[in-house]
Motif scaffolding. Structure first.
Motif, PDB file in Angstrom:
ATOM      1  N   LEU A   1      10.257   1.841  -9.160  1.00 48.96           N
ATOM      2  CA  LEU A   1       9.977   1.403  -7.795  1.00 48.96           C
ATOM      3  C   LEU A   1       9.248   2.484  -7.005  1.00 48.96           C
ATOM      4  O   LEU A   1       8.417   2.175  -6.144  1.00 48.96           O
ATOM      5  N   HIS A   2       9.553   3.745  -7.295  1.00 49.90           N
ATOM      6  CA  HIS A   2       8.816   4.830  -6.647  1.00 49.90           C
ATOM      7  C   HIS A   2       7.334   4.728  -7.001  1.00 49.90           C
ATOM      8  O   HIS A   2       6.469   4.854  -6.114  1.00 49.90           O
TER       9      HIS A   2
ATOM     10  N   LEU B   1       5.684   2.049  -7.899  1.00 50.88           N
ATOM     11  CA  LEU B   1       5.141   0.861  -7.243  1.00 50.88           C
ATOM     12  C   LEU B   1       4.870   1.135  -5.755  1.00 50.88           C
ATOM     13  O   LEU B   1       3.848   0.697  -5.205  1.00 50.88           O
ATOM     14  N   ASN B   2       5.779   1.863  -5.114  1.00 52.36           N
ATOM     15  CA  ASN B   2       5.572   2.214  -3.704  1.00 52.36           C
ATOM     16  C   ASN B   2       4.365   3.141  -3.535  1.00 52.36           C
ATOM     17  O   ASN B   2       3.623   3.034  -2.548  1.00 52.36           O
TER      18      ASN B   2
ATOM     19  N   THR C   1       1.246   1.106  -3.547  1.00 51.55           N
ATOM     20  CA  THR C   1       1.006   0.531  -2.227  1.00 51.55           C
ATOM     21  C   THR C   1       0.365   1.553  -1.288  1.00 51.55           C
ATOM     22  O   THR C   1      -0.574   1.238  -0.542  1.00 51.55           O
TER      23      THR C   1
ATOM     24  N   GLN D   1      12.511  -7.118 -13.286  1.00 53.32           N
ATOM     25  CA  GLN D   1      12.922  -7.851 -12.084  1.00 53.32           C
ATOM     26  C   GLN D   1      14.341  -8.393 -12.225  1.00 53.32           C
ATOM     27  O   GLN D   1      15.113  -8.379 -11.259  1.00 53.32           O
TER      28      GLN D   1
ATOM     29  N   GLN E   1      13.160  -3.808  -4.256  1.00 52.15           N
ATOM     30  CA  GLN E   1      12.222  -4.903  -4.493  1.00 52.15           C
ATOM     31  C   GLN E   1      10.802  -4.384  -4.316  1.00 52.15           C
ATOM     32  O   GLN E   1      10.575  -3.324  -3.730  1.00 52.15           O
ATOM     33  N   HIS E   2       9.847  -5.140  -4.857  1.00 52.73           N
ATOM     34  CA  HIS E   2       8.439  -4.834  -4.607  1.00 52.73           C
ATOM     35  C   HIS E   2       7.626  -6.086  -4.853  1.00 52.73           C
ATOM     36  O   HIS E   2       7.762  -6.744  -5.896  1.00 52.73           O
ATOM     37  N   GLU E   3       6.778  -6.399  -3.893  1.00 53.93           N
ATOM     38  CA  GLU E   3       6.028  -7.658  -3.963  1.00 53.93           C
ATOM     39  C   GLU E   3       5.040  -7.680  -5.122  1.00 53.93           C
ATOM     40  O   GLU E   3       4.670  -8.745  -5.602  1.00 53.93           O
ATOM     41  N   LEU E   4       4.633  -6.527  -5.610  1.00 51.58           N
ATOM     42  CA  LEU E   4       3.698  -6.500  -6.734  1.00 51.58           C
ATOM     43  C   LEU E   4       4.341  -7.077  -7.996  1.00 51.58           C
ATOM     44  O   LEU E   4       3.678  -7.757  -8.785  1.00 51.58           O
TER      45      LEU E   4
END
Length: 447
Positions: free
Chosen positions: A234-235, A237-238, A241, A283, A299-302
């Protein structure tokens, strides 16, 4: 009943899958070796390999025989002593073939769950879905005796939740093999205050027989391995963004994958690892953790956009990599997915790749690849010198890497603070042995 008695009747549920087939192989080999002991020659050993997919079971036997052959070829000297009273086995090839046959002989493949009745040890390796596991474990509870112990290969679902819903009264333990089980040395052993102490002892003893490194984790969703991996992913993925306005999403994914593999000196980049595990599986694990860990919305929208496009990653039955965030050719990354166009940007587009590397800037001169450092007798010394240089390097790549290392350490320390792991050694041990990292996340390389 001793472990020697219990191991005579074993079952693996989901035996035709990637994890189940590896678990079946490991257990079948140990059962065959146990049966070959003089005092056990007349005993009955049976491993029920259960899977709903008949074709997967056909592939299982082929896989078992092929892998047992490789093991026998590497351990021929040991097998000579095992078969020393067999005057009919003279040549190495005869001994090797006999062992392969003996391993296969203990396995009873079936798609009928009822065949499990009578098993003393049941290993469950089905999909990472709570309802499915509860359904299957409930049927197994009715089929098996009250002395049967259950080992679930879940990588994230709290054991207590499964126990409470099925009513196993402490007869279930988390036994998280890492993929592929036949190769990976690590098994996470997950228990709680309701787990029967003798089951924990049996689980530890089985680990020793399978030559696994057993690291305990407390019964918190995600445990140590996924507790770190999910937050680590998640890091990344952030960071994608944060970088997308400058790099675009495909470029940011490529950049973070390169930085996490090259500058963190890992065996694969974070998005390659996400694809290896499977985007949809990633997920699912997030969903389990969010349900059980309040106050931390992971969570992450990607991820959601990729799943909506049915880009799942994961592996095929033969072990080849499916396309995900990255495109693969001969199991090596060859492109990155562009959500806008719905196609992959090829790494053969040299100008596109060079533009990203120009933006990332310089790497430290002392950087060596993961494989080079893996067997280096001066690994720790070389790592320390490299990280010291990394902190002084003025480039976006170095900045991203240092930030990533700090976040990785923060995640590891929180796992200890939250009681998921008992010690830093346990956190580091999971990442070293389960993810093949050169160093654990809880370190003093970057403060």
């Amino acid at each position: 009943m001793t472990l020697d008695d219990k191991i005579k009747r074993v079952a693996v549920i989901g035996a035709g899958g990637k994890m189940g087939s590896g678990i079946t192989l490991l257990l079948a080999q140990q059962m065959a070796l146990a049966k070959l002991q003089p005092e056990n020659r007349d005993e009955y050993y049976r491993l029920d390999a259960i899977d709903v997919n008949d074709r997967a079971l056909e592939g299982l036997i082929k896989y078992i025989r092929g892998q047992a052959l490789k093991v026998a070829e590497k351990t021929t000297v040991m097998l000579r002593s095992v078969y020393q009273d067999r005057a009919d086995l003279v040549e190495n090839s005869e001994i090797i073939n006999e062992f392969v046959n003996d391993v296969a002989a203990v396995i009873r493949p079936s798609s009928n769950l009822d065949e499990v009745a009578g098993a003393h040890l049941v290993f469950e390796a089905i999909l990472e879905k709570v309802d499915l596991k509860v359904n299957v474990l409930s049927k197994l509870k009715d089929l098996c005796g009250e002395d049967t112990y259950f080992f679930t290969n879940t990588s994230s679902i709290p054991i207590q939740e499964l126990d409470d819903q099925v009513g196993l009264e402490g007869r279930i333990v988390g036994y998280h093999f890492y993929n592929p089980p036949a190769v990976q040395k690590l098994v996470e052993l997950i228990s709680n205050e309701k787990t029967r102490p003798d089951l924990v002892s049996v689980a530890q003893d089985i680990g020793k027989r399978l030559r696994k490194i057993i690291i305990p984790s407390n019964d918190v969703a995600g445990f140590i391995g996924n507790g770190h991996f999910i937050r680590d992913g998640l890091h990344a993925l952030n960071e994608v963004t944060a970088l997308q306005s400058e790099f675009g999403i495909p470029g940011a994914i490529y950049a973070l994958n390169k930085v996490s593999q090259d500058l963190l000196i890992r065996p694969m980049g974070i998005f390659q690892l996400l694809d290896y595990v499977g985007i949809e599986v990633f997920q699912w694990i997030i969903d389990v953790m969010n349900k059980n860990i309040p106050g931390e919305a992971m969570q992450h929208e990607l991820l959601e956009r990729m799943i909506a496009k049915e880009i799942f990653g994961g592996q095929r039955p033969d072990g080849s990599q499916k396309d995900g965030f990255l495109k693969y050719e001969k199991n090596r990354p060859a492109g990155v997915y562009d959500l806008e166009s719905g196609s992959y940007i090829s790494f053969s587009d040299k100008q596109w790749v060079e533009n990203i590397h120009t933006k990332l800037g310089t790497y430290p001169a002392s950087l060596k690849p993961w494989k080079s450092l893996l067997m280096s007798p001066k690994k720790d010394e070389e790592l320390r010198a490299y990280f010291n240089e990394l902190k002084e390097t003025q480039s976006l790549a170095a900045e991203l890497a240092v930030k990533y290392l700090k976040r990785s350490k923060e995640i590891g320390e929180k796992l200890i603070a939250d009681g998921v792991a008992a010690t830093a050694d346990d956190v580091n041990g999971v990442l070293l042995n389960g993810f093949f990292h050169l160093y654990g996340p809880v370190n003093d390389y970057v403060s």
